[in-house]
Design a protein around this motif. Structure first.
Motif, short mmCIF file in Angstrom:
data_model
loop_
_atom_site.label_atom_id
_atom_site.label_comp_id
_atom_site.label_asym_id
_atom_site.label_seq_id
_atom_site.Cartn_x
_atom_site.Cartn_y
_atom_site.Cartn_z
N ASN A 107 -5.09 8.57 5.11
CA ASN A 107 -6.39 8.37 4.48
C ASN A 107 -6.51 6.98 3.86
O ASN A 107 -7.56 6.33 3.95
CB ASN A 107 -6.64 9.44 3.42
CG ASN A 107 -6.79 10.83 4.01
OD1 ASN A 107 -7.13 10.97 5.19
ND2 ASN A 107 -6.52 11.85 3.22
N ARG A 108 -5.43 6.51 3.24
CA ARG A 108 -5.48 5.19 2.61
C ARG A 108 -5.57 4.08 3.65
O ARG A 108 -6.32 3.11 3.48
CB ARG A 108 -4.22 5.00 1.75
CG ARG A 108 -4.20 3.70 0.96
CD ARG A 108 -5.33 3.66 -0.07
NE ARG A 108 -5.31 2.45 -0.87
CZ ARG A 108 -4.56 2.31 -1.97
NH1 ARG A 108 -3.80 3.32 -2.40
NH2 ARG A 108 -4.59 1.20 -2.65
N GLU A 118 -8.49 1.23 4.16
CA GLU A 118 -8.18 -0.20 4.12
C GLU A 118 -8.32 -0.89 5.47
O GLU A 118 -8.12 -2.09 5.57
CB GLU A 118 -6.74 -0.40 3.61
CG GLU A 118 -6.51 0.09 2.19
CD GLU A 118 -7.22 -0.77 1.16
OE1 GLU A 118 -7.53 -1.95 1.48
OE2 GLU A 118 -7.46 -0.28 0.04
N ARG A 153 -1.74 11.27 2.70
CA ARG A 153 -2.34 10.24 1.85
C ARG A 153 -2.24 8.86 2.48
O ARG A 153 -3.16 8.04 2.33
CB ARG A 153 -1.64 10.25 0.49
CG ARG A 153 -1.84 11.56 -0.28
CD ARG A 153 -1.41 11.43 -1.71
NE ARG A 153 -1.62 12.67 -2.45
CZ ARG A 153 -1.70 12.75 -3.77
NH1 ARG A 153 -1.58 11.65 -4.51
NH2 ARG A 153 -1.89 13.92 -4.38
N LEU A 162 0.83 -1.21 0.00
CA LEU A 162 0.00 0.00 0.00
C LEU A 162 0.86 1.26 0.00
O LEU A 162 0.54 2.24 -0.68
CB LEU A 162 -0.93 -0.01 1.21
CG LEU A 162 -2.06 -1.05 1.19
CD1 LEU A 162 -2.84 -1.00 2.50
CD2 LEU A 162 -2.99 -0.81 0.02
N VAL A 214 0.75 4.27 -2.77
CA VAL A 214 0.59 5.68 -2.43
C VAL A 214 1.74 6.50 -3.01
O VAL A 214 1.54 7.61 -3.53
CB VAL A 214 0.50 5.85 -0.90
CG1 VAL A 214 0.51 7.33 -0.52
CG2 VAL A 214 -0.75 5.18 -0.35
#
Length: 343
Positions: A264-265, A269, A261, A203, A207
């Motif tokens: 938020n990601r 998830e 970011r 992840l 990003v």
């Protein structure tokens, strides 16, 4: 009448000399002014020559501006110093004796102003070695800030809060330049031990690729984001480390955007970031609590137990913790042997 004639004779003797002195002084001033005006475009050509280099335009421009300002001040001071000496010669002052006296006086002053001489020499080597430039983000003697000016004697910094720090060049012992040719942000984050680190690193890589493709932040990233991997095992979780190589001066904004970011990601998830907390674990199940009354009437004990259970149920119902008929010793499940208290 004789006094008037005497004054006219005196003026006739001094007037040509006075006009000659004034004209020569004017000529000296005009020559000095012309040389100063002529030197300016020549110095600007030096600026253009320094800017044509393989380094990045922004880096070269900052160095060129620093050198041009110093050269321009030095040339201007030299021109006006020579013009002053020529003016003294026009006035009839013996400049040779004046220069000799100035040399002796300068030697005496030099012994008394060693710190001042040291500052000028250190400033020269700062410029000659290109240690830092105007606009660079540096740490001088433990103080961080942006270089506002590099003078022959002092260097001026302005920190993030706007405070101006002035350092004599001779007292600068350590310099850390954070915007020299290229910059890099080192980012560390911690995830709980229950998370899959391979999934987390995948992840993070996604990003990073999205950030590099962004129209605003992408041009400032010079290399793909490097995921270094697991860097350690801490008390809160597994520590991961990555680096972002950027254009000088843009590493701070890019790192802040990357962290935003990532947060938020991870929220999308369902991945948690570690934070300081304390966990308490019982390895074995604690023994049940038993209360025995000997010699009491069984019917009385049953009635007492029913009253206690009824009061407990009413209190739980009032607090919204349970519903009637589901609480009590028969309606509750046994508490788990493990309990976490987060602080």
């Amino acid at each position: 009448m004789e006094g008037v004639i005497s004054d006219l004779v005196t003026w006739e003797a001094w007037l040509p000399r006075l006009l000659s002195i004034v004209s020569r002084l004017a000529l000296v001033l005009i020559l000095a002014w012309g040389l100063k005006r002529l030197s300016r475009p020549l110095i600007r050509r030096l600026d253009g020559a320094l800017s044509r280099h393989r380094e990045r335009d922004e880096e070269r421009q900052r160095r060129a501006e620093t050198l041009v300002n110093i050269v321009e001040k030095g040339v201007s001071a030299t021109i006006w110093a020579v013009a002053g000496l020529m003016g003294l010669q026009v006035l009839g002052v013996n400049t040779a004796a004046l220069l000799t006296a100035a040399g002796v006086g300068g030697l005496a002053i030099g012994f008394g102003a060693q710190n001042l001489v040291r500052d000028f020499i250190s400033g020269f080597f700062i410029l000659a070695e290109d240690q830092f430039r105007v606009g660079d983000v540096v740490v001088i003697n433990g103080t961080s800030g942006t270089v506002q000016a590099i003078n022959p004697r002092t260097t001026i910094l302005r920190d993030l809060s706007g405070t101006v720090h002035i350092f004599p060049n001779g007292l600068i012992e350590t310099v850390a330049n954070r915007t020299k040719e290229w910059a890099r942000s080192v980012i560390e984050l911690s995830v709980p031990y229950t998370e899959n680190v391979d999934r987390v690193m995948a992840l993070l890589r996604e990003v990073g690729e999205e950030l590099q493709a962004d129209e605003t932040f992408g041009p400032g990233i010079t290399q793909p984001i490097s995921i270094l991997g697991v860097d350690g095992f801490g008390p809160e979780g597994v520590t991961l480390k990555l680096t972002i190589t950027t254009v000088p001066g843009q590493q701070f904004a890019i790192a802040r955007e990357f962290r935003r970011r990532v947060k938020n990601r991870f929220d999308a998830e369902g991945i948690r970031l570690s934070y300081p907390h304390t966990s308490l674990h019982w390895e074995v199940e604690p023994p049940p609590f038993r209360l025995e009354l000997q010699g009491a009437d069984p019917a009385l004990l049953d009635a007492l137990a029913d009253q206690v259970a009824e009061r407990v149920l009413r209190r739980l119902e009032a607090q919204g913790g349970t519903q009637p008929g589901t609480g009590g010793p028969a309606g509750r499940q046994q508490a788990a042997p493990t309990r976490e208290d987060e602080a």
